[in-house]
Design an enzyme around this catalytic site. Structure first.
Site, PDB file in Angstrom:
ATOM      1  N   TYR A  17       0.824  -1.215   0.000  1.00 51.88           N
ATOM      2  CA  TYR A  17       0.000   0.000   0.000  1.00 51.88           C
ATOM      3  C   TYR A  17       0.854   1.259   0.000  1.00 51.88           C
ATOM      4  CZ  TYR A  17      -4.395  -2.466   0.438  1.00 51.88           C
ATOM      5  OH  TYR A  17      -5.493  -3.254   0.177  1.00 51.88           O
ATOM      6  N   TYR A 144     -14.105  -4.678   3.041  1.00 50.12           N
ATOM      7  CA  TYR A 144     -12.731  -5.091   2.739  1.00 50.12           C
ATOM      8  C   TYR A 144     -12.509  -6.456   3.367  1.00 50.12           C
ATOM      9  CZ  TYR A 144      -7.710  -5.559   2.578  1.00 50.12           C
ATOM     10  OH  TYR A 144      -6.447  -6.043   2.348  1.00 50.12           O
ATOM     11  N   ASP A 236     -16.548 -12.406   9.031  1.00 48.90           N
ATOM     12  CA  ASP A 236     -15.123 -12.110   8.900  1.00 48.90           C
ATOM     13  C   ASP A 236     -14.648 -11.400  10.165  1.00 48.90           C
ATOM     14  OD1 ASP A 236     -12.599 -11.196   8.331  1.00 48.90           O
ATOM     15  OD2 ASP A 236     -13.113 -10.317   6.382  1.00 48.90           O
ATOM     16  N   LYS A 265      -4.846 -12.008  11.829  1.00 47.12           N
ATOM     17  CA  LYS A 265      -4.324 -10.863  12.580  1.00 47.12           C
ATOM     18  C   LYS A 265      -3.965 -11.214  14.022  1.00 47.12           C
ATOM     19  CE  LYS A 265      -6.068  -7.152   9.674  1.00 47.12           C
ATOM     20  NZ  LYS A 265      -4.766  -6.824   9.083  1.00 47.12           N
TER      21      LYS A 265
END
Length: 425
Positions: A17, A144, A236, A265
């Site tokens: 990114y 996302y 999610d 994560k």
């Protein structure tokens, strides 16, 4: 040495990114301890975003490190097709005990995007294995779910996905639910229910969309309707899992249960990459057959890596300690008190909070966007003050490690006020 590392990095590395032509030099980090990251010039930074939301208990946690070291000297890797090992078995057992009681099986992968890919394939093939054609997918606008092609497809269409727009599969995007639109959402879903394989959603907080939040009761009502319409639900929790919402999982805020859940994560406490997709017996049983073609043909070389499983087990043990649960409550309450200050600040707009996640929008003449230039400016100013905050454009947010002290969090708050008090053209 500091500048040498910068130049060596620039010569060989392509950062995520990041527009490499206009980006400044990457800061060489030499080590971390607790809530702090240290660079090679002796500067230290409070990691107020948990290094992209992964570091639950702080950097280089000695307990996780010791457990991984012990596992490293026992078994570092084994193919997970036809073999198994205790860390994977124990992690699955422990995780399933914490999840909604309909979650019965664990499928391992490498990261959050992969966990989502697995979930999508489960839902599509679930129908296929039963001789049904259900291929439509519902997702939230501005969602996302990752950067691989399937995960991109169920993510909101944007400049991020434009180069690939003709290669992404069709998805029906709906608004996040609220009291005003829930009736229209149900009508929209009922019109396509017979063709719909699944509904995938980020529960309570859409992270990369700019920490956009919705209410548990509204999501629960929408989930209940999807259940009535026989639409499978993928929850999610890659971002929201493991305490971020103030409870162990966003699922703990909801009255309805998903069919499939995705994790990554914070799963390993930020120590190692790992993805997990859990599912109900109903999903799993649809793949049990004498027909080998009904197998879920998906796998990764490092599926259920023993080191990552061990890190996840250690992180989960730390998470469930009374002190950690108390810290999560303390951070959530301290955030709540700071929101009262932000709400009265002329440069802060749309202040919002869910558990340890706090976000607001910095007022500028540009519209709220990931590409709002103020984000880069604020990021650098925070770093100069010793705080790592990486705004999503003009959306500033905090997702601190649970080991952050009240004093350190107050320092972050005070730094934020100092920075946003400055007048900018």
């Amino acid at each position: 040495m500091y500048n040498e590392l910068k130049e060596r990095d620039k010569a060989v590395n392509w950062h995520p990114y990041t527009q490499m032509k206009t980006a400044g030099d990457a800061i060489p980090i030499t080590h971390g301890k607790g809530v702090y990251l240290y660079d090679n010039e002796g500067n230290k930074y409070i990691d107020a975003v948990s290094s992209w939301w992964v570091t639950l208990h702080g950097h280089a946690h000695p307990y996780i490190a010791r457990r991984v070291f012990e596992q490293l000297n026992t078994l570092e890797q084994v193919i997970f097709a036809g073999f198994t090992h205790e860390p994977a078995i124990k992690l699955s057992e422990n995780l399933l005990q914490l999840l909604p009681d309909n979650q019965k099986k664990v499928f391992y992968s490498d990261n959050g995007s992969s966990a989502v890919e697995v979930a999508l394939k489960m839902c599509i093939q679930y129908a296929y294995n039963q001789g049904k054609s259900k291929t439509k997918i519902i997702a939230f606008k501005d969602a996302y779910h990752g950067d691989t092609f399937g995960a991109m497809s169920v993510s909101g269409r944007s400049v991020w996905t434009n180069p690939f727009k003709n290669m992404l599969f069709e998805v029906i995007f709906i608004d996040t639910p609220n009291h005003e639109n829930i009736k229209d959402l149900k009508k929209q879903i009922s019109n396509i229910a017979a063709e719909t394989a699944c509904f995938i959603y980020e529960p309570l907080v859409q992270g990369s969309a700019g920490m956009v939040m919705h209410q548990a009761e509204d999501l629960s009502e929408l989930m209940k309707f999807c259940r009535q319409q026989e639409i499978l639900m993928i929850q999610d929790e890659v971002f929201t899992g493991f305490g971020r919402t103030g409870k162990l999982f966003a699922a703990d805020h909801l009255s309805e249960k998903p069919d499939i859940m995705c994790f990554s994560k914070g799963l390993t406490g930020g120590t190692m990459p790992m993805g997990i997709t859990t599912c109900s017996d109903e999903i799993y049983n649809a793949f049990l057959s004498d027909d080998k073609h009904k197998t879920l043909f998906h796998g990764h070389s490092f599926t259920a890596n023993p080191l990552a499983c061990t890190a996840a087990l250690a992180s989960m043990e730390l998470l469930l300690q009374k002190t950690t649960l108390s810290d999560i409550h303390r951070i959530s309450e301290q955030h709540r008190q700071f929101t009262d200050i932000l709400k009265n600040h002329p440069q802060a707009d749309k202040v919002r909070q869910t558990g340890t996640i706090l976000a607001w929008e910095y007022k500028t003449h540009q519209k709220t966007s990931y590409f709002n230039e103020i984000g880069k400016i604020l990021h650098q100013e925070f770093l100069q003050k010793g705080v790592l905050i990486r705004p999503l454009g003009n959306v500033i947010y905090l997702v601190p490690p649970y080991c952050i002290t009240s004093e350190e969090l107050d320092f972050v708050y005070n730094t934020i006020i100092q920075i946003i008090d400055r007048k900018r053209i």
